[in-house]
Design a protein around this motif. Structure first.
Motif, PDB file in Angstrom:
ATOM      1  N   ALA A  94      74.447 -66.331  27.068  1.00 34.92           N
ATOM      2  CA  ALA A  94      73.097 -66.731  27.788  1.00 34.92           C
ATOM      3  C   ALA A  94      71.870 -66.996  27.034  1.00 34.92           C
ATOM      4  O   ALA A  94      71.143 -67.753  27.391  1.00 34.92           O
ATOM      5  CB  ALA A  94      72.880 -65.522  28.913  1.00 34.92           C
ATOM      6  N   LEU A  95      71.855 -65.967  26.074  1.00 30.56           N
ATOM      7  CA  LEU A  95      70.800 -66.103  24.996  1.00 30.56           C
ATOM      8  C   LEU A  95      70.511 -67.399  24.206  1.00 30.56           C
ATOM      9  O   LEU A  95      69.780 -68.103  24.179  1.00 30.56           O
ATOM     10  CB  LEU A  95      70.692 -64.772  24.179  1.00 30.56           C
ATOM     11  N   GLU A  96      71.897 -67.771  23.892  1.00 31.42           N
ATOM     12  CA  GLU A  96      71.949 -68.995  23.103  1.00 31.42           C
ATOM     13  C   GLU A  96      71.728 -70.224  23.889  1.00 31.42           C
ATOM     14  O   GLU A  96      71.322 -71.106  23.292  1.00 31.42           O
ATOM     15  CB  GLU A  96      73.402 -68.999  22.517  1.00 31.42           C
ATOM     16  N   ARG A  97      71.963 -70.266  25.125  1.00 34.48           N
ATOM     17  CA  ARG A  97      71.819 -71.179  25.986  1.00 34.48           C
ATOM     18  C   ARG A  97      70.357 -71.357  26.625  1.00 34.48           C
ATOM     19  O   ARG A  97      69.980 -72.187  27.505  1.00 34.48           O
ATOM     20  CB  ARG A  97      73.057 -71.247  27.027  1.00 34.48           C
ATOM     21  N   GLY A  98      69.582 -70.180  26.476  1.00 33.26           N
ATOM     22  CA  GLY A  98      68.515 -70.316  26.943  1.00 33.26           C
ATOM     23  C   GLY A  98      68.491 -69.846  28.369  1.00 33.26           C
ATOM     24  O   GLY A  98      67.365 -69.916  29.033  1.00 33.26           O
ATOM     25  N   GLU A  99      69.574 -69.179  28.757  1.00 31.66           N
ATOM     26  CA  GLU A  99      69.783 -68.819  30.229  1.00 31.66           C
ATOM     27  C   GLU A  99      69.334 -67.315  30.468  1.00 31.66           C
ATOM     28  O   GLU A  99      68.862 -66.839  31.482  1.00 31.66           O
ATOM     29  CB  GLU A  99      70.965 -68.713  30.495  1.00 31.66           C
ATOM     30  N   ALA A 100      68.648 -66.621  29.303  1.00 34.49           N
ATOM     31  CA  ALA A 100      68.360 -65.564  29.401  1.00 34.49           C
ATOM     32  C   ALA A 100      67.415 -65.374  28.159  1.00 34.49           C
ATOM     33  O   ALA A 100      67.297 -66.112  27.239  1.00 34.49           O
ATOM     34  CB  ALA A 100      69.316 -64.385  29.102  1.00 34.49           C
ATOM     35  N   LEU A 101      66.186 -64.384  28.151  1.00 36.00           N
ATOM     36  CA  LEU A 101      65.365 -64.493  26.985  1.00 36.00           C
ATOM     37  C   LEU A 101      65.293 -62.829  26.423  1.00 36.00           C
ATOM     38  O   LEU A 101      65.456 -61.907  27.215  1.00 36.00           O
ATOM     39  CB  LEU A 101      63.908 -64.812  27.777  1.00 36.00           C
ATOM     40  N   ALA A 102      65.303 -62.982  24.944  1.00 33.86           N
ATOM     41  CA  ALA A 102      65.222 -61.637  24.550  1.00 33.86           C
ATOM     42  C   ALA A 102      63.982 -61.090  24.041  1.00 33.86           C
ATOM     43  O   ALA A 102      62.698 -61.984  23.746  1.00 33.86           O
ATOM     44  CB  ALA A 102      66.082 -61.538  23.265  1.00 33.86           C
ATOM     45  N   PHE A 103      63.470 -59.831  24.303  1.00 34.03           N
ATOM     46  CA  PHE A 103      62.223 -59.410  23.994  1.00 34.03           C
ATOM     47  C   PHE A 103      62.272 -58.061  23.026  1.00 34.03           C
ATOM     48  O   PHE A 103      63.024 -57.350  23.119  1.00 34.03           O
ATOM     49  CB  PHE A 103      61.302 -58.938  25.507  1.00 34.03           C
TER      50      PHE A 103
END
Length: 137
Positions: A94-103
């Motif tokens: 999901a992070l790779e696909r931009g479906e989730a964001l990391a902070f």
């Protein structure tokens, strides 16, 4: 030996009410608590990178992106199978696909280790520890 690796070294995390999950604001250096619900986590004294947590937040990705420091290079680490709320492969994809964001939750929570939080649009969120650049060099 299998039991020791999979179960024995992990303990439930005792989160302080109101301080369960923190993020580092863009303006200011001190991590601050965010709204988090249904927080559950595990950790181990045997390694600073064994921490994992699952929770939900009512905060939108837009608000989070405008307020808190994004984390580039987020790579969730696999959790023990019995801690089934945390699926490192699904989170990473999901992070790779931009479906989730990391902070950035907390920099150098241990020397050379950052706490990272990934948030999905529906409010599902996950936290883990990973080596930072100072330790990788």
């Amino acid at each position: 030996m299998w039991y020791l690796q999979v179960y024995a070294y992990y303990d439930p995390v005792a989160f302080q009410p109101g301080e369960e999950i923190r993020l580092t604001p863009i303006v200011g250096a001190m991590p601050e608590p965010i709204l988090a619900e249904d927080v559950t986590g595990i950790d181990s004294d045997s390694s600073p990178i064994r921490f994992r947590a699952c929770f939900t937040t009512p905060l939108s990705l837009a608000m989070l992106s405008e307020t808190y420091v994004a984390y580039t290079g987020a790579e969730p680490l696999v959790a023990p199978g019995w801690f089934d709320c945390f699926d490192a492969m699904a989170i990473g994809t999901a992070l790779e696909r931009g479906e989730a964001l990391a902070f950035l939750s907390e920099p150098d929570i241990h020397p050379g280790v950052d706490r990272v939080v990934a948030v999905f649009p529906d409010g599902r969120a996950f936290a883990w520890h990973q080596l930072n650049d100072s330790f990788k060099d």
